[in-house]
Write an enzyme that holds these catalytic residues in place. Structure first.
Site, PDB file in Angstrom:
ATOM      1  N   SER A 143       0.816  -1.221   0.000  1.00 20.51           N
ATOM      2  CA  SER A 143       0.000   0.000   0.000  1.00 20.51           C
ATOM      3  C   SER A 143       0.850   1.271   0.000  1.00 20.51           C
ATOM      4  CB  SER A 143      -0.904   0.018   1.231  1.00 20.51           C
ATOM      5  OG  SER A 143      -1.712  -1.130   1.248  1.00 20.51           O
ATOM      6  N   TYR A 168      -3.427  -3.167  -9.307  1.00 15.70           N
ATOM      7  CA  TYR A 168      -2.286  -2.475  -8.689  1.00 15.70           C
ATOM      8  C   TYR A 168      -1.137  -2.340  -9.679  1.00 15.70           C
ATOM      9  CZ  TYR A 168      -3.381  -1.518  -3.848  1.00 15.70           C
ATOM     10  OH  TYR A 168      -3.884  -0.942  -2.719  1.00 15.70           O
ATOM     11  N   ALA A 184      14.719  -6.936  -3.938  1.00 15.44           N
ATOM     12  CA  ALA A 184      15.792  -5.934  -4.027  1.00 15.44           C
ATOM     13  C   ALA A 184      16.394  -5.742  -2.643  1.00 15.44           C
ATOM     14  CB  ALA A 184      15.236  -4.614  -4.541  1.00 15.44           C
ATOM     15  N   ILE A 200      -5.722  -9.601  14.870  1.00 17.59           N
ATOM     16  CA  ILE A 200      -5.816 -10.754  13.963  1.00 17.59           C
ATOM     17  C   ILE A 200      -6.448 -11.947  14.668  1.00 17.59           C
ATOM     18  CG2 ILE A 200      -4.476 -12.407  12.579  1.00 17.59           C
ATOM     19  CD1 ILE A 200      -2.563 -10.183  11.871  1.00 17.59           C
ATOM     20  N   ARG A 207      -3.054 -14.736  26.642  1.00 19.49           N
ATOM     21  CA  ARG A 207      -2.404 -14.664  27.955  1.00 19.49           C
ATOM     22  C   ARG A 207      -3.002 -13.609  28.888  1.00 19.49           C
ATOM     23  NH1 ARG A 207       3.513 -12.184  26.211  1.00 19.49           N
ATOM     24  NH2 ARG A 207       2.771 -10.296  25.201  1.00 19.49           N
ATOM     25  N   GLY A 241       1.410 -10.979  16.708  1.00 27.06           N
ATOM     26  CA  GLY A 241       2.109  -9.756  16.337  1.00 27.06           C
ATOM     27  C   GLY A 241       2.879  -9.896  15.041  1.00 27.06           C
ATOM     28  N   ALA A 261     -10.745  -0.026  13.223  1.00 26.81           N
ATOM     29  CA  ALA A 261     -11.874  -0.912  13.528  1.00 26.81           C
ATOM     30  C   ALA A 261     -11.391  -2.340  13.606  1.00 26.81           C
ATOM     31  CB  ALA A 261     -12.937  -0.792  12.455  1.00 26.81           C
ATOM     32  N   HIS A 283     -33.014   9.325  13.077  1.00 29.56           N
ATOM     33  CA  HIS A 283     -33.801   8.363  13.846  1.00 29.56           C
ATOM     34  C   HIS A 283     -34.573   7.427  12.928  1.00 29.56           C
ATOM     35  CE1 HIS A 283     -35.870   6.965  17.393  1.00 29.56           C
ATOM     36  NE2 HIS A 283     -37.004   7.045  16.741  1.00 29.56           N
TER      37      HIS A 283
HETATM   38  P1  NDP Z   1      -1.287  -7.412  17.864  1.00 27.07           P
HETATM   39  O1  NDP Z   1      -0.065  -6.728  18.291  1.00 27.07           O
HETATM   40  O2  NDP Z   1      -2.547  -6.676  17.718  1.00 27.07           O
HETATM   41  O3  NDP Z   1      -1.580  -8.635  18.844  1.00 27.07           O
HETATM   42  C1  NDP Z   1      -0.588  -9.572  19.171  1.00 27.07           C
HETATM   43  C2  NDP Z   1      -1.164 -10.510  20.200  1.00 27.07           C
HETATM   44  O4  NDP Z   1      -0.224 -11.536  20.490  1.00 27.07           O
HETATM   45  C3  NDP Z   1      -1.459  -9.810  21.517  1.00 27.07           C
HETATM   46  O5  NDP Z   1      -2.643 -10.319  22.047  1.00 27.07           O
HETATM   47  C4  NDP Z   1      -0.242 -10.189  22.360  1.00 27.07           C
HETATM   48  O6  NDP Z   1      -0.501 -10.230  23.731  1.00 27.07           O
HETATM   49  C5  NDP Z   1       0.017 -11.592  21.872  1.00 27.07           C
HETATM   50  N1  NDP Z   1       1.399 -11.977  22.116  1.00 27.07           N
HETATM   51  C6  NDP Z   1       2.518 -11.315  21.735  1.00 27.07           C
HETATM   52  N2  NDP Z   1       3.611 -11.960  22.161  1.00 27.07           N
HETATM   53  C7  NDP Z   1       3.190 -13.044  22.839  1.00 27.07           C
HETATM   54  C8  NDP Z   1       3.858 -14.078  23.540  1.00 27.07           C
HETATM   55  N3  NDP Z   1       5.191 -14.132  23.615  1.00 27.07           N
HETATM   56  N4  NDP Z   1       3.098 -15.029  24.132  1.00 27.07           N
HETATM   57  C9  NDP Z   1       1.763 -14.979  24.074  1.00 27.07           C
HETATM   58  N5  NDP Z   1       1.076 -14.017  23.414  1.00 27.07           N
HETATM   59  C10 NDP Z   1       1.780 -13.062  22.808  1.00 27.07           C
HETATM   60  O7  NDP Z   1      -0.869  -8.153  16.520  1.00 27.07           O
HETATM   61  P2  NDP Z   1      -1.702  -8.928  15.437  1.00 27.07           P
HETATM   62  O8  NDP Z   1      -0.810 -10.035  15.004  1.00 27.07           O
HETATM   63  O9  NDP Z   1      -3.072  -9.266  15.905  1.00 27.07           O
HETATM   64  O10 NDP Z   1      -1.848  -7.848  14.284  1.00 27.07           O
HETATM   65  C11 NDP Z   1      -0.681  -7.209  13.759  1.00 27.07           C
HETATM   66  C12 NDP Z   1      -0.989  -5.808  13.294  1.00 27.07           C
HETATM   67  O11 NDP Z   1      -1.770  -5.859  12.130  1.00 27.07           O
HETATM   68  C13 NDP Z   1      -1.783  -4.990  14.291  1.00 27.07           C
HETATM   69  O12 NDP Z   1      -0.942  -4.269  15.144  1.00 27.07           O
HETATM   70  C14 NDP Z   1      -2.582  -4.080  13.427  1.00 27.07           C
HETATM   71  O13 NDP Z   1      -1.898  -2.881  13.276  1.00 27.07           O
HETATM   72  C15 NDP Z   1      -2.664  -4.776  12.097  1.00 27.07           C
HETATM   73  N6  NDP Z   1      -4.028  -5.267  11.846  1.00 27.07           N
HETATM   74  C16 NDP Z   1      -5.057  -4.383  11.766  1.00 27.07           C
HETATM   75  C17 NDP Z   1      -6.344  -4.831  11.542  1.00 27.07           C
HETATM   76  C18 NDP Z   1      -7.455  -3.860  11.465  1.00 27.07           C
HETATM   77  O14 NDP Z   1      -7.203  -2.670  11.371  1.00 27.07           O
HETATM   78  N7  NDP Z   1      -8.720  -4.309  11.536  1.00 27.07           N
HETATM   79  C19 NDP Z   1      -6.637  -6.240  11.383  1.00 27.07           C
HETATM   80  C20 NDP Z   1      -5.498  -7.081  11.507  1.00 27.07           C
HETATM   81  C21 NDP Z   1      -4.244  -6.602  11.726  1.00 27.07           C
HETATM   82  P3  NDP Z   1      -0.423  -8.910  24.633  1.00 27.07           P
HETATM   83  O15 NDP Z   1      -1.546  -8.042  24.205  1.00 27.07           O
HETATM   84  O16 NDP Z   1      -0.601  -9.419  26.029  1.00 27.07           O
HETATM   85  O17 NDP Z   1       0.905  -8.315  24.392  1.00 27.07           O
END
Ligand code: NDP
Length: 459
Positions: free
Chosen positions: A14, A100, A116, A180, A200, A263, A342, A437
């Site tokens: 993007s 795209y 690259a 996600i 967790r 993440g 969202a 409404h």
């Molecule tokens: P997030 O950072 O949102 O969530 C990661 C999750 O993994 C958290 O619940 C985190 O827990 C957990 N986690 C991380 N490390 C560990 C560990 N060592 N052990 C156990 N649990 C762990 O990442 P996502 O992968 O869900 O999404 C990635 C990015 O993609 C987001 O930041 C977002 O910006 C983007 N995205 C946006 C969407 C949208 O706009 N609708 C949809 C999907 C993705 P904890 O919270 O406790 O740290």
């Protein structure tokens, strides 16, 4: 010194494509772009777009249930056919990828369909060994899903894999409680997969408004996701064709598929950064200033690889602003605050902008206008589903500091609420707005009295 290009973009997602198109098409720059995988990047090929289509697909059982509540006694969603959906999905992704590609080419961008890496401050080396020089280089390589370092994690899948599955699993484990994990749990559950989500923390979606987090956790359970809070796997192992997960409370369970949604990391591996002296932040992201410029003046970076706000529209804005600034003599910085977003859950989505109630309390005094109610549409159908509308208001300035909506189509609602809030609207501006409404969103302009007041600093 003469260069092959004015701009070379690494990454056809993007942010990169927007920067390339604007630089070439609007500002007349000579632009090259390299993409090692499919044009469109994460959002288009393995993220927002296929995910949203799957959210729509997964909504059928809830719609059927609602319609039964409206007198369609026999309404059922029927059987979901993954093969039909998958074929259509991939045809759509192919179409978008072509769009795209052709749009970038029409703007005059020369696309290299290969990897690259940086060779020096003005040179990139393509996978076939050719080198291209450019006055400016833009790194827009995005991020990649990360796992959590437990034994056997190679048996687990990542979000990219969902869209490629030959067959849907019968029983799946989602690890994580973020965007996600919650969206995928909602989707898989809706498509008929027995879904377990292990997170967790004590409520999903850390970082969001606490009340909304609790409603989201509750909804996941209500729709049938087996949400296990305070639990995370410590080991995965093969169990025949399946995968056995051992959790940190010593419980065990077996699944057909395990997905890590734990993440994403900036994708800087093997990018040749050592040839440029570029610095990485502690989390592996490329360090940039407010102009998306790295400490190496000829090299810029936008999007998830910079780990500012990791959302597609932000990457697009950063790419566009970069192109206008560097090639259009129209300097533009990107404001990363506030940014609306969202989470596409079902039946209620979560839309959010600005401070959470907890952040607002830590900042100072705040009036909380909050309405939690059963919306007309689902209440009539007999659903217990609840909607929440919340405005956080600074009592001194009357300014709206944050808005959180948990309800059907909250993503659409927060987009519109984001306009006045970004403009600095006050609660009085919301009050002066006539209600539409009957809608759920009218609550945003009809909440007269604060539900609670916090004195600030966490009180
Ligand atoms: P997030 O950072 O949102 O969530 C990661 C999750 O993994 C958290 O619940 C985190 O827990 C957990 N986690 C991380 N490390 C560990 C560990 N060592 N052990 C156990 N649990 C762990 O990442 P996502 O992968 O869900 O999404 C990635 C990015 O993609 C987001 O930041 C977002 O910006 C983007 N995205 C946006 C969407 C949208 O706009 N609708 C949809 C999907 C993705 P904890 O919270 O406790 O740290």
């Amino acid at each position: 010194m003469s260069f092959d290009y004015d701009l070379f973009v690494i990454g056809g997602g993007s942010g990169g494509v927007r920067a390339a198109r604007i630089a070439a098409g609007e500002h007349g720059a000579r632009v090259g772009l390299a993409e090692e995988s499919r044009m469109g990047g994460t959002c288009v090929i393995r993220g927002c777009v296929p995910k949203k289509l799957m959210v729509y697909a997964s909504n059928a059982p809830l719609m059927a249930e609602e319609m039964r509540g409206y007198g369609w006694g026999e309404a059922t969603s029927g059987a979901f056919d993954w093969q039909i959906f998958r074929r259509k999905l991939h045809a759509e992704l192919d179409r978008l990828e072509r769009a795209y590609t052709t749009n970038a080419e029409k703007a005059g961008v020369e696309i290299h369909h290969q990897r690259a890496r940086l060779a020096d401050h003005h040179t990139v080396e393509l996978a076939d060994g050719t080198r291209k020089t450019a006055k400016h280089i833009l790194i827009a390589v995005g991020g990649r899903p990360s796992k959590i370092g437990i034994p056997g994690e190679e048996l687990g899948l990542i979000s990219d894999d969902l869209f490629l599955l030959e067959q849907l699993p019968r029983r799946a484990l989602l690890i994580g409680g973020g965007f996600i994990a919650c969206e995928f749990a909602t989707i898989l559950n809706g498509l008929g997969v027995e879904t377990v989500q292990a997170y967790r923390g004590d409520a999903v979606l850390r970082g969001f408004d606490r009340e909304a987090r609790e409603m989201a956790s509750e909804q996941l359970r209500q729709i049938g996701v087996d949400l296990r809070l305070g639990r995370s796997p410590k080991r995965l192992e093969k169990a025949g064709e399946r995968v056995r997960a051992q959790f940190d409370d010593d419980s065990e369970d077996t699944f057909d598929a395990v997905f890590f949604a734990t993440g994403r990391d900036p994708y800087t591996r093997d990018l040749g950064l050592e040839n440029t002296g570029l610095r990485l932040k502690e989390n592996g992201a490329i360090e940039v200033d407010a102009w998306s410029q790295t400490p190496v003046p000829s090299i810029f970076a936008v999007g998830d690889v910079t780990d500012r706000v990791n959302l597609t529209p932000v990457a697009i804005r950063e790419g566009h602003s970069f192109a206008d600034t560097v090639f259009g003599a129209r300097p533009r910085k990107v404001s990363h605050d506030p940014v609306a977003s969202a989470v596409y859950l079902r039946p209620c989505e979560l839309g959010t902008i600005g401070l959470t109630e907890e952040q607002a309390m830590a900042r100072g005094p705040v009036d909380v206008y909050s309405a939690v109610f059963r919306p007309m549409r689902s209440m009539f159908a007999g659903s217990e589903s609840r909607t929440m509308m919340k405005l956080l208001v600074d009592p001194e300035t009357d300014r709206v500091l944050g808005c959180h909506i948990f309800g059907p189509e909250a993503g659409e609602m927060i987009q519109l609420a984001a306009i006045p809030i970004t403009m600095g609207a006050t609660k009085a501006d919301f009050d002066a707005t006539m209600a539409v409404h009957p809608t759920a969103a009218e609550e945003l302009v009809t909440m007269r009295q604060p539900s609670r007041r916090h004195a600030g600093a966490g009180n």
